[in-house]
Design a protein around this motif. Structure first.
Motif, short mmCIF file in Angstrom:
data_model
loop_
_atom_site.label_atom_id
_atom_site.label_comp_id
_atom_site.label_asym_id
_atom_site.label_seq_id
_atom_site.Cartn_x
_atom_site.Cartn_y
_atom_site.Cartn_z
N GLU A 1 -76.53 91.19 7.45
CA GLU A 1 -78.10 91.66 6.91
C GLU A 1 -78.12 92.62 6.17
OE1 GLU A 1 -80.62 89.62 7.77
OE2 GLU A 1 -79.15 88.24 9.10
N HIS A 2 -76.85 93.06 5.57
CA HIS A 2 -76.85 94.35 4.66
C HIS A 2 -77.91 95.38 4.96
CE1 HIS A 2 -74.38 91.80 1.98
NE2 HIS A 2 -75.25 90.87 2.13
N ARG A 3 -77.85 95.77 6.10
CA ARG A 3 -78.79 97.06 6.77
C ARG A 3 -77.51 98.35 6.82
NH1 ARG A 3 -81.75 93.34 11.27
NH2 ARG A 3 -82.86 92.24 9.57
N ARG A 4 -78.05 99.21 7.24
CA ARG A 4 -77.00 100.43 7.15
C ARG A 4 -76.30 100.51 8.52
NH1 ARG A 4 -78.15 105.33 3.44
NH2 ARG A 4 -77.31 103.33 2.32
N LEU A 5 -75.06 100.61 8.41
CA LEU A 5 -74.06 100.81 9.72
C LEU A 5 -73.37 102.02 9.64
CD1 LEU A 5 -72.63 99.83 12.27
CD2 LEU A 5 -71.15 98.42 10.91
N VAL A 6 -73.61 103.03 10.28
CA VAL A 6 -73.03 104.22 10.26
C VAL A 6 -71.87 104.40 11.67
CG1 VAL A 6 -73.19 106.68 9.93
CG2 VAL A 6 -74.68 105.18 8.83
N LEU A 7 -70.57 104.75 11.26
CA LEU A 7 -69.62 104.96 12.43
C LEU A 7 -69.08 106.16 12.68
CD1 LEU A 7 -67.56 101.43 11.70
CD2 LEU A 7 -69.77 101.80 13.10
N MET A 8 -69.50 106.80 13.60
CA MET A 8 -69.02 108.23 13.65
C MET A 8 -67.48 108.08 14.59
SD MET A 8 -72.32 110.55 14.76
CE MET A 8 -71.39 112.04 14.72
N VAL A 9 -66.62 107.61 13.53
CA VAL A 9 -65.19 107.34 14.19
C VAL A 9 -64.74 108.89 14.73
CG1 VAL A 9 -62.96 106.53 13.59
CG2 VAL A 9 -64.91 105.51 12.63
N ARG A 10 -64.20 108.61 15.75
CA ARG A 10 -63.54 109.94 16.52
C ARG A 10 -62.14 109.67 16.97
NH1 ARG A 10 -61.05 112.95 18.82
NH2 ARG A 10 -61.64 114.87 20.18
N GLU A 11 -61.32 109.84 16.20
CA GLU A 11 -59.86 109.81 16.24
C GLU A 11 -59.10 110.45 15.39
OE1 GLU A 11 -57.26 109.40 18.31
OE2 GLU A 11 -57.94 107.53 18.95
N THR A 12 -58.02 111.38 15.67
CA THR A 12 -57.14 111.93 14.90
C THR A 12 -55.78 112.25 15.43
OG1 THR A 12 -56.76 114.06 13.55
CG2 THR A 12 -57.76 114.23 15.67
N PRO A 13 -54.41 112.13 14.86
CA PRO A 13 -54.44 111.83 13.60
C PRO A 13 -54.71 110.39 13.28
CG PRO A 13 -52.36 112.22 14.58
CD PRO A 13 -53.45 112.50 15.74
N LEU A 14 -54.52 109.80 12.23
CA LEU A 14 -54.98 108.64 11.68
C LEU A 14 -53.61 107.81 11.12
CD1 LEU A 14 -58.59 108.85 10.26
CD2 LEU A 14 -58.03 108.09 12.13
N HIS A 15 -53.21 106.60 11.62
CA HIS A 15 -52.14 106.17 11.01
C HIS A 15 -52.49 104.84 10.04
CE1 HIS A 15 -52.94 102.38 13.40
NE2 HIS A 15 -52.76 102.88 14.51
N ARG A 16 -51.74 104.30 9.33
CA ARG A 16 -52.14 103.50 8.34
C ARG A 16 -53.21 102.48 8.57
NH1 ARG A 16 -47.15 101.08 4.76
NH2 ARG A 16 -46.63 100.20 6.85
#
Length: 211
Positions: free
Chosen positions: A120-135
């Motif tokens: 619907e082209h609305r705002r999606l915000v993801l507070m991604v919680r992970e570290t370290p990050l692989h490819r």
């Protein structure tokens, strides 16, 4: 446009199973006494994390939201694009939920609601919680950004000189809520005094070259 009956200010709040349940909890607390109508969906893993990290149960979390849904209720209002919202914020967002949203193959209400926000082209915000990050993590984030999502990891702002963990959490959430044009007065803004006016007392911090 019917200006007499404006669309309600609805914000979908998702909490997935990543560490950082306090972000979702505090977000609901901050929005509770505002005109924003919060629609909450929580994954099964998130309930385990919530209890472990905050000591709270689902029955204690539910009253903080205006409307709550079962994560298995794929017929819920937020699963339809015809249900108007400001968008969706997942705090925190696990890699599993992020990957499901990116693939478009959704198995729960949380990820289905996020997929609806994208289409619907609305705002999606993801507070991604992970570290370290692989490819593959980074590739998935890139795919989501290309689809229109905003990746907003909960990174602390030390320039705000937080005096406590609570201040750090509030500032992070305040910056994320900026993305929805929601102002709650919890952000210490660079170049502004506590009253929100520009800092005109000499040069702004950080304006001097270190070269």
């Amino acid at each position: 446009m019917n200006s007499a009956n404006p669309s309600p200010q609805r914000l979908i709040i998702g909490i997935s199973g990543a560490s950082g349940a306090v972000y979702g909890l505090r977000l609901l607390e901050l929005l509770r006494d505002t005109p924003i109508e919060t629609h909450l969906v929580v994954s099964k893993s998130a309930l385990i994390t919530l209890t472990h990290e905050t000591g709270l149960s689902w029955s204690q979390l539910k009253p903080l939201a205006k409307v709550c849904y079962s994560n298995q209720d794929i017929g819920a209002a937020i699963a339809s694009g015809s249900f108007k919202t400001m968008g969706m914020l997942i705090a925190p967002c696990s890699v599993r939920s992020m990957s499901e949203i990116a693939s478009g193959v959704t198995s729960t209400l949380l990820t289905r609601a996020a997929d609806v926000i994208l289409k619907e082209h609305r705002r999606l915000v993801l507070m991604v919680r992970e570290t370290p990050l692989h490819r593959n993590h980074l590739r998935t984030m890139t795919e989501l950004a290309e689809l229109g999502a905003i990746i907003a990891p909960p990174v602390p702002a030390f320039y705000a000189k937080p005096a406590s963990l609570n201040e750090m959490v509030d500032h992070t959430l305040g910056r994320v809520l900026d993305l929805f044009d929601i102002e709650l007065g919890v952000v210490k803004r660079w170049g502004e005094k506590s009253d929100g006016l520009p800092n005109l007392d000499g040069a702004e911090p950080g304006s001097h070259s270190l070269d």
